[in-house]
Enzyme design. Structure first.
Site, mmCIF file in Angstrom:
data_model
loop_
_atom_site.group_PDB
_atom_site.id
_atom_site.type_symbol
_atom_site.label_atom_id
_atom_site.label_comp_id
_atom_site.label_asym_id
_atom_site.label_seq_id
_atom_site.Cartn_x
_atom_site.Cartn_y
_atom_site.Cartn_z
ATOM 1 N N ALA A 115 0.835 -1.194 0.000
ATOM 2 C CA ALA A 115 0.000 0.000 0.000
ATOM 3 C C ALA A 115 0.876 1.253 0.000
ATOM 4 O O ALA A 115 2.007 1.240 0.495
ATOM 5 C CB ALA A 115 -0.918 -0.002 1.217
ATOM 6 N N GLU A 159 3.844 -5.028 7.314
ATOM 7 C CA GLU A 159 3.156 -3.895 7.950
ATOM 8 C C GLU A 159 3.699 -3.566 9.334
ATOM 9 O O GLU A 159 3.731 -2.398 9.745
ATOM 10 C CB GLU A 159 1.645 -4.181 8.035
ATOM 11 C CG GLU A 159 0.919 -4.155 6.697
ATOM 12 C CD GLU A 159 0.992 -5.472 5.929
ATOM 13 O OE1 GLU A 159 0.345 -5.576 4.892
ATOM 14 O OE2 GLU A 159 1.702 -6.405 6.396
ATOM 15 N N GLU A 177 -0.895 -9.430 0.020
ATOM 16 C CA GLU A 177 -2.323 -9.668 0.241
ATOM 17 C C GLU A 177 -3.077 -9.787 -1.083
ATOM 18 O O GLU A 177 -3.993 -10.608 -1.213
ATOM 19 C CB GLU A 177 -2.911 -8.551 1.100
ATOM 20 C CG GLU A 177 -2.443 -8.625 2.534
ATOM 21 C CD GLU A 177 -2.859 -7.420 3.359
ATOM 22 O OE1 GLU A 177 -3.256 -7.609 4.513
ATOM 23 O OE2 GLU A 177 -2.764 -6.278 2.842
ATOM 24 N N GLY A 205 0.507 -5.056 1.200
ATOM 25 C CA GLY A 205 -0.697 -5.154 0.389
ATOM 26 C C GLY A 205 -0.478 -5.925 -0.897
ATOM 27 O O GLY A 205 -1.401 -6.568 -1.409
#
Length: 256
Positions: A63, A130, A110, A107
């Protein structure tokens, strides 16, 4: 589309994340474009499977940190951060294949976990990083990862932020297949092509049934599997495929 590229090849829709200056970081604009592209391929009767890739250098570094740094709790909560925008892959009925080279972190990891099949070349590196930037996985990293590789391994990866290579990712169950460097996209498209040649309703039923194995108790999953098995006998494609097998010819599917 500014942050992704799309093309179609022999029944396979290909989406390439394209923010090279930001290592394919997943900002709001990119995710919105990805959502639109996935919806378009879902609605395209000529597409039977979808491939998501980041190119030959990197899948996604995660992200976009710059977009999140000053975000407050109220901002994240009221805009339904991640939940609202990141479910496009998860909502696809058509099989989605990740073609990964380079880093798939945070992300990006993910996103790969959301896909149904993950093809990685030997340069691929995965990690839920993260914890290293003061937050936790929020796109399914703690949940899908634990279901895929078990509690102990998921704990170690999420709590340490450690990167793992393609070989380890395949060994513990994140990756479906490891291929030679630079061949990940071709292999993913080849798998997608094979899927696209099959009966669309049958493919959907198989995907639905396997997903249920991760989301329901065993008995409920078995009951769904049996119901879907019985439902196949109402399909013209089932009759055509079995007749073709007996007649030693290729079936001609009508997706009905």
């Amino acid at each position: 589309m500014q942050h992704i590229k799309t093309e179609t090849a022999e029944g396979v829709g290909v989406i390439t994340l394209h923010r090279p200056h930001a290592r394919n970081a997943l900002n709001r604009a990119l995710v919105a474009e990805l959502d639109a592209a996935l919806r378009a391929f879902e609605a395209d009767d000529g597409v039977g499977a979808i491939v998501i890739t980041g190119g030959n250098a990197i899948f996604s570094a995660g992200a976009d940190i710059k977009e999140m740094t000053e975000k407050r709790f109220a901002d994240a909560y009221l805009e339904d951060f991640v939940t609202r925008d990141w479910l496009a892959i998860d909502n696809c009925r058509k099989p989605v294949i990740a073609a990964v080279a380079g880093y798939a972190l945070g992300g990006g990891c993910e996103f790969a976990l959301m896909c149904d099949i993950v093809v990685a070349d030997t340069t691929a590196r995965f990690g839920q990083t993260e914890v290293l930037v003061g937050t936790i996985p929020g796109g399914g990293g703690t949940q899908r990862l634990a279901r895929s590789i078990g509690k102990a391994k998921a704990m170690e990866l999420c709590l340490s932020g450690r990167h793992i290579d393609a070989a380890e990712a395949e060994r513990i169950g994140i990756v479906s297949l490891v291929v030679e460097t630079g061949t990940h996209l071709d292999k993913a498209i080849d798998i997608g092509r094979r899927i696209a040649q099959c009966s669309r309703p049958i493919v959907y039923m198989i995907k639905e049934s396997i997903r249920a194995a991760f989301e329901t108790p065993l008995r409920e999953g078995l009951n769904l599997e049996r119901r879907l098995l019985h439902a196949t006998f109402a399909l013209e494609d089932q009759k055509e495929a079995m007749r073709a097998f007996a007649e030693k010819r290729k079936p001609v599917f009508r997706h009905a």
